[in-house]
Design a protein around this motif. Structure first.
Motif, PDB file in Angstrom:
ATOM      1  N   ALA A   1      -7.743   7.018   8.491  1.00  0.00           N
ATOM      2  CA  ALA A   1      -6.958   7.322   9.699  1.00  0.00           C
ATOM      3  C   ALA A   1      -5.552   6.728   9.625  1.00  0.00           C
ATOM      4  O   ALA A   1      -4.852   6.656  10.622  1.00  0.00           O
ATOM      5  CB  ALA A   1      -7.679   6.782  10.933  1.00  0.00           C
ATOM      6  N   ASP A   2      -5.150   6.279   8.429  1.00  0.00           N
ATOM      7  CA  ASP A   2      -3.841   5.669   8.177  1.00  0.00           C
ATOM      8  C   ASP A   2      -3.635   4.340   8.897  1.00  0.00           C
ATOM      9  O   ASP A   2      -2.507   3.928   9.149  1.00  0.00           O
ATOM     10  CB  ASP A   2      -2.691   6.628   8.502  1.00  0.00           C
ATOM     11  CG  ASP A   2      -2.519   7.688   7.428  1.00  0.00           C
ATOM     12  OD1 ASP A   2      -2.969   7.444   6.285  1.00  0.00           O
ATOM     13  OD2 ASP A   2      -1.936   8.740   7.711  1.00  0.00           O
ATOM     14  N   ASP A   3      -4.718   3.658   9.255  1.00  0.00           N
ATOM     15  CA  ASP A   3      -4.593   2.301   9.785  1.00  0.00           C
ATOM     16  C   ASP A   3      -4.393   1.346   8.614  1.00  0.00           C
ATOM     17  O   ASP A   3      -5.012   1.504   7.558  1.00  0.00           O
ATOM     18  CB  ASP A   3      -5.860   1.889  10.544  1.00  0.00           C
ATOM     19  CG  ASP A   3      -6.038   2.663  11.842  1.00  0.00           C
ATOM     20  OD1 ASP A   3      -5.038   2.844  12.558  1.00  0.00           O
ATOM     21  OD2 ASP A   3      -7.166   3.094  12.116  1.00  0.00           O
ATOM     22  N   LEU A   4      -3.515   0.358   8.795  1.00  0.00           N
ATOM     23  CA  LEU A   4      -3.304  -0.661   7.773  1.00  0.00           C
ATOM     24  C   LEU A   4      -4.132  -1.888   8.107  1.00  0.00           C
ATOM     25  O   LEU A   4      -4.103  -2.382   9.233  1.00  0.00           O
ATOM     26  CB  LEU A   4      -1.830  -1.056   7.700  1.00  0.00           C
ATOM     27  CG  LEU A   4      -0.872  -0.010   7.156  1.00  0.00           C
ATOM     28  CD1 LEU A   4       0.554  -0.543   7.178  1.00  0.00           C
ATOM     29  CD2 LEU A   4      -1.266   0.387   5.751  1.00  0.00           C
ATOM     30  N   VAL A   5      -4.871  -2.379   7.115  1.00  0.00           N
ATOM     31  CA  VAL A   5      -5.698  -3.569   7.290  1.00  0.00           C
ATOM     32  C   VAL A   5      -5.305  -4.571   6.212  1.00  0.00           C
ATOM     33  O   VAL A   5      -5.280  -4.243   5.025  1.00  0.00           O
ATOM     34  CB  VAL A   5      -7.199  -3.232   7.186  1.00  0.00           C
ATOM     35  CG1 VAL A   5      -8.051  -4.489   7.299  1.00  0.00           C
ATOM     36  CG2 VAL A   5      -7.599  -2.217   8.262  1.00  0.00           C
ATOM     37  N   ALA A   6      -4.971  -5.791   6.648  1.00  0.00           N
ATOM     38  CA  ALA A   6      -4.640  -6.889   5.743  1.00  0.00           C
ATOM     39  C   ALA A   6      -5.842  -7.827   5.688  1.00  0.00           C
ATOM     40  O   ALA A   6      -6.358  -8.238   6.723  1.00  0.00           O
ATOM     41  CB  ALA A   6      -3.406  -7.632   6.242  1.00  0.00           C
TER      42      ALA A   6
ATOM     43  N   LEU B   1      -3.697  -5.383   1.050  1.00  0.00           N
ATOM     44  CA  LEU B   1      -3.341  -4.506   2.156  1.00  0.00           C
ATOM     45  C   LEU B   1      -3.923  -3.143   1.817  1.00  0.00           C
ATOM     46  O   LEU B   1      -3.649  -2.601   0.744  1.00  0.00           O
ATOM     47  CB  LEU B   1      -1.818  -4.439   2.280  1.00  0.00           C
ATOM     48  CG  LEU B   1      -1.211  -3.767   3.481  1.00  0.00           C
ATOM     49  CD1 LEU B   1      -1.598  -4.483   4.769  1.00  0.00           C
ATOM     50  CD2 LEU B   1       0.315  -3.740   3.358  1.00  0.00           C
ATOM     51  N   VAL B   2      -4.770  -2.607   2.708  1.00  0.00           N
ATOM     52  CA  VAL B   2      -5.413  -1.326   2.451  1.00  0.00           C
ATOM     53  C   VAL B   2      -5.123  -0.371   3.599  1.00  0.00           C
ATOM     54  O   VAL B   2      -4.774  -0.782   4.699  1.00  0.00           O
ATOM     55  CB  VAL B   2      -6.941  -1.479   2.249  1.00  0.00           C
ATOM     56  CG1 VAL B   2      -7.244  -2.257   0.979  1.00  0.00           C
ATOM     57  CG2 VAL B   2      -7.598  -2.136   3.447  1.00  0.00           C
TER      58      VAL B   2
ATOM     59  N   VAL C   1       0.853  -1.180   0.000  1.00  0.00           N
ATOM     60  CA  VAL C   1       0.000   0.000   0.000  1.00  0.00           C
ATOM     61  C   VAL C   1       0.892   1.234   0.000  1.00  0.00           C
ATOM     62  O   VAL C   1       1.991   1.208   0.559  1.00  0.00           O
ATOM     63  CB  VAL C   1      -0.965  -0.004   1.215  1.00  0.00           C
ATOM     64  CG1 VAL C   1      -0.225   0.155   2.527  1.00  0.00           C
ATOM     65  CG2 VAL C   1      -2.049   1.050   1.065  1.00  0.00           C
ATOM     66  N   ALA C   2       0.438   2.299  -0.661  1.00  0.00           N
ATOM     67  CA  ALA C   2       1.272   3.483  -0.842  1.00  0.00           C
ATOM     68  C   ALA C   2       0.782   4.666  -0.026  1.00  0.00           C
ATOM     69  O   ALA C   2      -0.405   4.825   0.218  1.00  0.00           O
ATOM     70  CB  ALA C   2       1.305   3.869  -2.313  1.00  0.00           C
ATOM     71  N   TRP C   3       1.726   5.498   0.395  1.00  0.00           N
ATOM     72  CA  TRP C   3       1.492   6.832   0.929  1.00  0.00           C
ATOM     73  C   TRP C   3       2.060   7.805  -0.090  1.00  0.00           C
ATOM     74  O   TRP C   3       2.572   7.395  -1.123  1.00  0.00           O
ATOM     75  CB  TRP C   3       2.236   7.021   2.248  1.00  0.00           C
ATOM     76  CG  TRP C   3       1.476   6.655   3.472  1.00  0.00           C
ATOM     77  CD1 TRP C   3       0.722   7.480   4.241  1.00  0.00           C
ATOM     78  CD2 TRP C   3       1.409   5.370   4.094  1.00  0.00           C
ATOM     79  NE1 TRP C   3       0.182   6.787   5.294  1.00  0.00           N
ATOM     80  CE2 TRP C   3       0.594   5.493   5.223  1.00  0.00           C
ATOM     81  CE3 TRP C   3       1.940   4.126   3.793  1.00  0.00           C
ATOM     82  CZ2 TRP C   3       0.314   4.423   6.052  1.00  0.00           C
ATOM     83  CZ3 TRP C   3       1.666   3.067   4.610  1.00  0.00           C
ATOM     84  CH2 TRP C   3       0.860   3.227   5.727  1.00  0.00           C
ATOM     85  N   THR C   4       2.045   9.100   0.216  1.00  0.00           N
ATOM     86  CA  THR C   4       2.632  10.078  -0.688  1.00  0.00           C
ATOM     87  C   THR C   4       4.136   9.920  -0.762  1.00  0.00           C
ATOM     88  O   THR C   4       4.727  10.006  -1.832  1.00  0.00           O
ATOM     89  CB  THR C   4       2.290  11.516  -0.224  1.00  0.00           C
ATOM     90  OG1 THR C   4       0.871  11.636  -0.183  1.00  0.00           O
ATOM     91  CG2 THR C   4       2.872  12.547  -1.154  1.00  0.00           C
TER      92      THR C   4
ATOM     93  N   LEU D   1       4.024  -6.088   2.689  1.00  0.00           N
ATOM     94  CA  LEU D   1       3.769  -7.184   3.611  1.00  0.00           C
ATOM     95  C   LEU D   1       4.426  -8.431   3.038  1.00  0.00           C
ATOM     96  O   LEU D   1       4.089  -8.869   1.935  1.00  0.00           O
ATOM     97  CB  LEU D   1       2.258  -7.384   3.743  1.00  0.00           C
ATOM     98  CG  LEU D   1       1.763  -8.541   4.581  1.00  0.00           C
ATOM     99  CD1 LEU D   1       2.227  -8.403   6.032  1.00  0.00           C
ATOM    100  CD2 LEU D   1       0.248  -8.618   4.515  1.00  0.00           C
ATOM    101  N   LEU D   2       5.400  -8.963   3.763  1.00  0.00           N
ATOM    102  CA  LEU D   2       6.094 -10.175   3.356  1.00  0.00           C
ATOM    103  C   LEU D   2       5.756 -11.277   4.349  1.00  0.00           C
ATOM    104  O   LEU D   2       5.148 -11.036   5.387  1.00  0.00           O
ATOM    105  CB  LEU D   2       7.612  -9.947   3.343  1.00  0.00           C
ATOM    106  CG  LEU D   2       8.123  -8.745   2.532  1.00  0.00           C
ATOM    107  CD1 LEU D   2       9.620  -8.581   2.740  1.00  0.00           C
ATOM    108  CD2 LEU D   2       7.799  -8.910   1.078  1.00  0.00           C
TER     109      LEU D   2
END
Length: 137
Positions: free
Chosen positions: A68-73, A63-64, A22-25, A31-32
């Motif tokens: 709120a910048d939480d990462l969810v797999a 992966l999203v 997943v990307a930010w600016t 995720l490995l």
């Protein structure tokens, strides 16, 4: 402009077995199976942020990132979801009612994880969708 090769996280010579990204600016997270790493595009440097997820069977895991910048797999094949906590651990969220194959995962309205379609043993027609709000911090 030209493509530049990314260094591998952890000092290895290859970036393999990517389960999701997943990307930010200014960065992205991969995720490995052996770890979750953040790559800073400006510094061209990897930082390990958490353990990895190693599904059985090995597969890609969407992966999203929520508003709120939480990462969810979302391991749709095994029907599991995890959110990365502030302390760097993957916390299990509500499981899907059944595993899915070829589903699409997105975030809408800031914190709603949406799973579109795919096929499962109980609903093979791929017309279903699900939403789950990421829990507040």
């Amino acid at each position: 402009s030209a493509w530049r090769r990314l260094p591998a996280p952890g000092g290895g010579n290859r970036l393999t077995n990517v389960r999701g990204a997943v990307a930010w600016t200014d960065a992205f997270v991969v995720l490995l199976s052996n770890g979750t790493y953040r790559y800073d595009l400006g510094a061209r440097k990897w930082t390990r942020v958490a353990d990895g997820l190693n599904p059985d069977p090995p597969q890609a895991i969407p992966l999203v990132r929520t508003g709120a910048d939480d990462l969810v797999a979302v391991d749709v094949v095994n029907g599991r979801m995890h959110m990365l906590s502030d302390d760097g651990t993957w916390v299990a969220l509500a499981a899907l009612d059944e595993p899915r194959v070829d589903a699409t995962v997105e975030v809408v309205a800031g914190d709603q994880v949406v799973i579109w379609g795919g096929m499962g043993s109980e609903q093979p027609d791929s017309t279903q969708g699900w939403t789950l709000a990421a829990p507040p911090d």
